[in-house]
Design an enzyme around this catalytic site. Structure first.
Site, PDB file in Angstrom:
ATOM      1  NE  ARG A  39      -1.629  13.100 -10.585  1.00 41.24           N
ATOM      2  CZ  ARG A  39      -1.682  14.427 -10.531  1.00 41.24           C
ATOM      3  NH1 ARG A  39      -1.495  15.058  -9.378  1.00 41.24           N
ATOM      4  NH2 ARG A  39      -1.912  15.139 -11.623  1.00 41.24           N
ATOM      5  CD  GLU A  40      -2.343  10.763  -1.159  1.00 42.91           C
ATOM      6  OE1 GLU A  40      -3.537  10.381  -1.138  1.00 42.91           O
ATOM      7  OE2 GLU A  40      -1.839  11.491  -0.292  1.00 42.91           O
ATOM      8  NE  ARG A  67     -19.539  -5.490  -2.830  1.00 44.36           N
ATOM      9  CZ  ARG A  67     -18.586  -6.381  -2.636  1.00 44.36           C
ATOM     10  NH1 ARG A  67     -17.940  -6.436  -1.477  1.00 44.36           N
ATOM     11  NH2 ARG A  67     -18.262  -7.231  -3.586  1.00 44.36           N
ATOM     12  CD  GLU A 105     -18.454 -13.749  -3.711  1.00 44.60           C
ATOM     13  OE1 GLU A 105     -17.584 -13.144  -3.062  1.00 44.60           O
ATOM     14  OE2 GLU A 105     -18.953 -13.304  -4.775  1.00 44.60           O
ATOM     15  N   PRO A 123      -8.151   3.599 -12.298  1.00 48.00           N
ATOM     16  CG  PRO A 123      -7.920   3.824 -14.608  1.00 48.00           C
ATOM     17  CD  PRO A 123      -8.892   3.377 -13.550  1.00 48.00           C
ATOM     18  N   GLY A 124      -7.110   6.103 -11.860  1.00 51.00           N
ATOM     19  CA  GLY A 124      -6.658   7.412 -11.404  1.00 51.00           C
ATOM     20  C   GLY A 124      -6.121   7.401  -9.987  1.00 51.00           C
ATOM     21  CD  GLU A 128     -10.160  -3.503  -7.098  1.00 55.04           C
ATOM     22  OE1 GLU A 128     -10.290  -3.992  -5.959  1.00 55.04           O
ATOM     23  OE2 GLU A 128     -11.040  -2.805  -7.645  1.00 55.04           O
ATOM     24  CD  GLU A 151     -13.284 -14.514   3.045  1.00 57.27           C
ATOM     25  OE1 GLU A 151     -13.964 -13.947   2.171  1.00 57.27           O
ATOM     26  OE2 GLU A 151     -12.346 -15.288   2.785  1.00 57.27           O
ATOM     27  CD  GLU A 153     -17.571 -13.590   1.411  1.00 66.64           C
ATOM     28  OE1 GLU A 153     -16.838 -13.062   0.552  1.00 66.64           O
ATOM     29  OE2 GLU A 153     -17.802 -14.819   1.444  1.00 66.64           O
TER      30      GLU A 153
END
Length: 199
Positions: A39-40, A67, A105, A123-124, A128, A151, A153
């Site tokens: 798993r990674e 994005r 923002e 979560p797989g 985060e 940044e 943005e």
């Protein structure tokens, strides 16, 4: 429009700092253990996000920005409508980051926060963790372009009547988890917030 260079290969040094590979075995519900699995996990810092909400005007603030994940995943419109969000640094609380990021923002002053929940984004394969809030604000002067130039943005902020924002869910125009969750939560809780937060 979008201009992009060819994808880079050979980023092993980058990924050594962000991705750990594990050989892991875990207990089965029925008893016994799994086989050894490869798993990674991509390690990312904790996130704080907030949906600014004006209970008097019955409006929410959404931001729009490009994005890269949506673009690389061939989403037709990689400029996504989202809630405000930012990375938590050492020593910061989730609430502090939500208030700071709303100002940076979206030009919003958050005067009160309510925690919606804490959850893992994917979560797989990622660590985060997102802290998601609804924040009381005044939307009367919200709008324009925001973000930190250092940044990279370039963020458009806009206030939306609550009914129009909720219609975005029905139309499939919200495609990121934190904003889906925040708007669905607000659909269930805006009457209570309006009673508690209205002047």
């Amino acid at each position: 429009g979008i201009r992009a260079q060819p994808r880079s290969r050979g980023l092993g040094d980058v990924y050594k700092r962000q991705v750990d590979r594990y050989k892991i075995s875990h207990e089965h519900y029925q008893g016994g253990w799994s086989q050894i699995l490869d798993r990674e996990v991509m390690h990312r810092k904790e996130i704080s996000a907030v949906l600014p909400y004006d209970p008097n005007r019955q409006e929410v603030v959404l931001i729009e920005q490009f994005r890269i994940g949506a673009w690389a995943g061939s989403w037709p419109h990689p400029w996504l409508l989202e809630c405000v969000a930012g990375v938590m640094e050492n020593g910061e609380t989730a609430g502090d980051v939500a208030i700071r990021e709303a100002q940076e923002e979206a030009g919003c002053i958050i005067t009160e926060l309510e925690l919606i929940g804490r959850f893992f984004s994917t979560p797989g394969g990622s660590s985060e963790l997102i802290n998601l809030f609804c924040g009381r604000t005044d939307t009367s002067a919200v709008g324009g372009y925001h973000g930190l130039a250092e940044e990279g943005e370039n963020i458009k902020a806009e206030s939306w009547p609550l009914a129009d924002a909720l219609a975005l869910l029905e139309d499939g125009n919200i495609c990121n988890a934190k904003t889906l969750i925040a708007l669905q939560w607000l659909a269930l809780n805006h009457d209570r917030l309006r009673a508690n937060w209205s002047i």
